[in-house]
Design an enzyme around this catalytic site. Sequence first.
Site, short mmCIF file in Angstrom:
data_model
loop_
_atom_site.label_atom_id
_atom_site.label_comp_id
_atom_site.label_asym_id
_atom_site.label_seq_id
_atom_site.Cartn_x
_atom_site.Cartn_y
_atom_site.Cartn_z
N LYS A 39 -3.70 13.22 6.25
CA LYS A 39 -2.68 12.24 5.85
C LYS A 39 -1.51 12.95 5.16
CE LYS A 39 -4.16 7.96 4.43
NZ LYS A 39 -4.63 6.89 3.54
N GLU A 155 -0.59 -4.16 -9.18
CA GLU A 155 0.38 -4.19 -8.07
C GLU A 155 0.29 -5.54 -7.36
OE1 GLU A 155 2.75 -1.84 -7.08
OE2 GLU A 155 3.23 -3.68 -6.02
N LYS A 208 -4.11 -9.94 -12.44
CA LYS A 208 -4.17 -9.56 -11.02
C LYS A 208 -5.28 -10.32 -10.30
CE LYS A 208 -3.74 -7.37 -7.18
NZ LYS A 208 -2.65 -7.73 -6.27
N ASN A 212 -4.82 -13.36 -7.35
CA ASN A 212 -5.37 -13.28 -5.99
C ASN A 212 -6.41 -14.37 -5.75
OD1 ASN A 212 -3.73 -11.30 -5.12
ND2 ASN A 212 -5.27 -9.68 -5.01
N GLY A 261 -7.71 -12.62 4.74
CA GLY A 261 -8.29 -11.31 5.05
C GLY A 261 -7.47 -10.25 4.36
N CYS A 264 -7.06 -7.01 0.07
CA CYS A 264 -7.03 -7.48 -1.32
C CYS A 264 -7.80 -8.78 -1.57
CB CYS A 264 -5.60 -7.66 -1.78
SG CYS A 264 -4.75 -6.09 -1.95
N LYS A 324 -2.67 -9.97 9.14
CA LYS A 324 -1.50 -10.85 9.13
C LYS A 324 -0.38 -10.14 9.87
CE LYS A 324 0.67 -9.46 4.80
NZ LYS A 324 1.21 -9.90 3.53
N ARG A 331 -8.26 -4.34 7.59
CA ARG A 331 -9.36 -4.45 6.62
C ARG A 331 -9.67 -5.92 6.34
NH1 ARG A 331 -7.27 -0.29 2.07
NH2 ARG A 331 -5.26 -1.13 2.77
N1 LIG Z 1 -2.90 -2.93 0.02
C1 LIG Z 1 -2.35 -3.86 -0.73
O1 LIG Z 1 -1.63 -4.74 -0.24
C2 LIG Z 1 -2.57 -3.87 -2.21
C3 LIG Z 1 -1.81 -4.73 -3.00
C4 LIG Z 1 -2.03 -4.74 -4.38
C5 LIG Z 1 -3.00 -3.93 -4.93
N2 LIG Z 1 -3.75 -3.12 -4.14
C6 LIG Z 1 -4.75 -2.27 -4.78
O2 LIG Z 1 -4.24 -0.95 -4.81
C7 LIG Z 1 -5.30 0.01 -4.65
C8 LIG Z 1 -5.00 0.88 -3.45
O3 LIG Z 1 -4.96 0.06 -2.30
P1 LIG Z 1 -4.48 0.61 -0.89
O4 LIG Z 1 -4.41 -0.56 0.00
O5 LIG Z 1 -3.27 1.45 -1.09
O6 LIG Z 1 -5.71 1.55 -0.52
P2 LIG Z 1 -5.79 2.61 0.67
O7 LIG Z 1 -7.22 2.70 1.03
O8 LIG Z 1 -4.77 2.29 1.70
O9 LIG Z 1 -5.33 3.97 -0.01
C9 LIG Z 1 -6.06 4.63 -0.98
C10 LIG Z 1 -5.76 6.12 -0.88
O10 LIG Z 1 -6.38 6.79 -1.97
C11 LIG Z 1 -6.87 8.04 -1.50
N3 LIG Z 1 -7.89 8.52 -2.41
C12 LIG Z 1 -9.18 8.08 -2.57
N4 LIG Z 1 -9.77 8.79 -3.55
C13 LIG Z 1 -8.86 9.68 -4.02
C14 LIG Z 1 -8.87 10.65 -5.03
N5 LIG Z 1 -9.96 10.87 -5.78
N6 LIG Z 1 -7.76 11.38 -5.24
C15 LIG Z 1 -6.65 11.17 -4.49
N7 LIG Z 1 -6.57 10.25 -3.53
C16 LIG Z 1 -7.66 9.51 -3.29
C17 LIG Z 1 -7.38 7.72 -0.11
O11 LIG Z 1 -7.51 8.89 0.68
C18 LIG Z 1 -6.30 6.77 0.39
O12 LIG Z 1 -5.26 7.46 1.05
C19 LIG Z 1 -6.58 -0.81 -4.49
O13 LIG Z 1 -7.19 -0.94 -5.74
C20 LIG Z 1 -6.06 -2.17 -4.02
O14 LIG Z 1 -6.92 -3.21 -4.38
C21 LIG Z 1 -3.55 -3.07 -2.80
#
Ligand SMILES: NC(=O)c1ccc[n+]([C@@H]2O[C@H](COP(=O)([O-])OP(=O)(O)OC[C@H]3O[C@@H](n4cnc5c(N)ncnc54)[C@H](O)[C@@H]3O)[C@@H](O)[C@H]2O)c1
Length: 463
Positions: A39, A155, A208, A212, A261, A264, A324, A331
């Site tokens: 990545k 977030e 948060k 949700n 779905g 989150c 969506k 996911r």
């Molecule tokens: N996706 C959304 O719309 C959204 C919105 C609000 C909040 N969140 C929250 O934000 C957080 C991240 O969500 P996301 O959708 O970006 O997840 P994601 O799975 O898309 O990304 C997470 C990233 O973290 C990396 N990672 C994992 N362990 C690591 C480590 N030890 N060191 C460095 N990198 C590491 C993974 O390789 C991955 O690239 C979650 O807690 C989620 O609930 C997500």
Amino acid sequence: MTTTKKLSVIGTGYVGLVYAVCMAELGHDVVAIDIDAEKIAKLGAGISTIYEPGLDDLLRKHLCSGRLRFTTAYEVAAADFVFLAVSTPSTPEGAADLRHVRAAVQQIGENTRGAHPIIVNKSTAPVGTSDTLDYLLARQNGVGGHEFEIVANPEFLREGSAVQDFFHPDRIVLGANDPAAAHAVAELYAPLEAEIVFTDPKTAEMIKYASNAFLATKISFINEIASICEGVGADIGDVARAMGMDPRIGSRFLNPGLGFGGSCLPKDVRALNYLGAVHGAHPQLLNAVLQINADQRRRVIRILRDSLGSLESRVITLLGLAFKPGTDDIRDAPAVDLARLLMNEGAIVHAYDPFAMRSFSALFPQVEMFEDAYAAAGHADALVVATEWEEFATLDLERLHKIMQTPLIADCRNVLERARVLDAGFACFGVGTGIAGLGAVQRRTTRRVRTVPATNQTGVAAS
Ligand SMILES: NC(=O)c1ccc[n+]([C@@H]2O[C@H](COP(=O)([O-])OP(=O)(O)OC[C@H]3O[C@@H](n4cnc5c(N)ncnc54)[C@H](O)[C@@H]3O)[C@@H](O)[C@H]2O)c1
């Protein structure tokens, strides 16, 4: 004018990547860190690893401006702020799994080398996680008590409009025990002119989850009302529209469909449900919200089975795989559940989605992907609209009628004009409107020996 700060963003997924790129746009020096070397290599070469409108241009702009770098090394010692944006998936019990958060914090502790950047947590994590981070960092560095300032900064971005949401947030929530740390983070957001809620860490974390859970509740509520509408013959479209005109209710998240779905809502409702249960509450409402959501997918299987007699060897085409429109994220997408349930009934699943086919294929190699909706619908016994991509609302129904084996459409997002579908000779299921026109299916009852053409298959479209 922005005072340039040094930021390290840990995790380059949907949240971390958007955040890193947008913070560079605000004028900060950003290093984005991930353990996924593939990545990081792509991102460093200017190739976005997710589909998010507006992201690619900003990514390339700031790789060129020099304000954004990607690395697998934990470069946190020089940072003013370290943002945590790693995933917090569900455990089998539904709790938020803090494995990645703990691993990241360990790395931060090992690599700050005496520096004390402010740690800002954007990962959605259970109430109390800020205290846990504080404890873990202090313990790791052999400090008896508190060592780093931690700010909980949940977030709220929405996939599909994440860049837009970053620059125009509804609110920014900052939870900290040290007001100076919270205000230092607030300074970073000053150009956004957003309303900021300053509070304590536990309250920020709860905001948060409660937000949700409320959105999920609204969706399950309207889906339950839709089921009752089907039973009593009321029009769910008018019901939802008129309800939404009441400003106390609001019109958003009142679209009946396949349920919520994405990465989150499902996991966060499960996590809050679990959190409540292990803290002595009895979260009956959250249980019902989850149950209704699961049933919303299952009832589609019943409707298809009842309409077709059996799903054994039937070709069912899923239109839309992303949870969506506007994203490639699958996911906890309804299409994932549908594919699993359909194949369990012996159905052959075909599919099309403008952006999500690559990841869906990785999950279900046995599902055939097609280059467009028409190619996917060829010889199908039913078409299931599972994501409300705009292009599905204007499908040429006469063309579909000619190429499908059985004229049945389950419009699970209510995107098609029902009268148009019925006029074109289809049997049609809508959420809240039920099934109509079943005679069309019965007229084609003779089941031919099926040969599914392999020539339509296009492989997986690039996302
Ligand atoms: N996706 C959304 O719309 C959204 C919105 C609000 C909040 N969140 C929250 O934000 C957080 C991240 O969500 P996301 O959708 O970006 O997840 P994601 O799975 O898309 O990304 C997470 C990233 O973290 C990396 N990672 C994992 N362990 C690591 C480590 N030890 N060191 C460095 N990198 C590491 C993974 O390789 C991955 O690239 C979650 O807690 C989620 O609930 C997500």
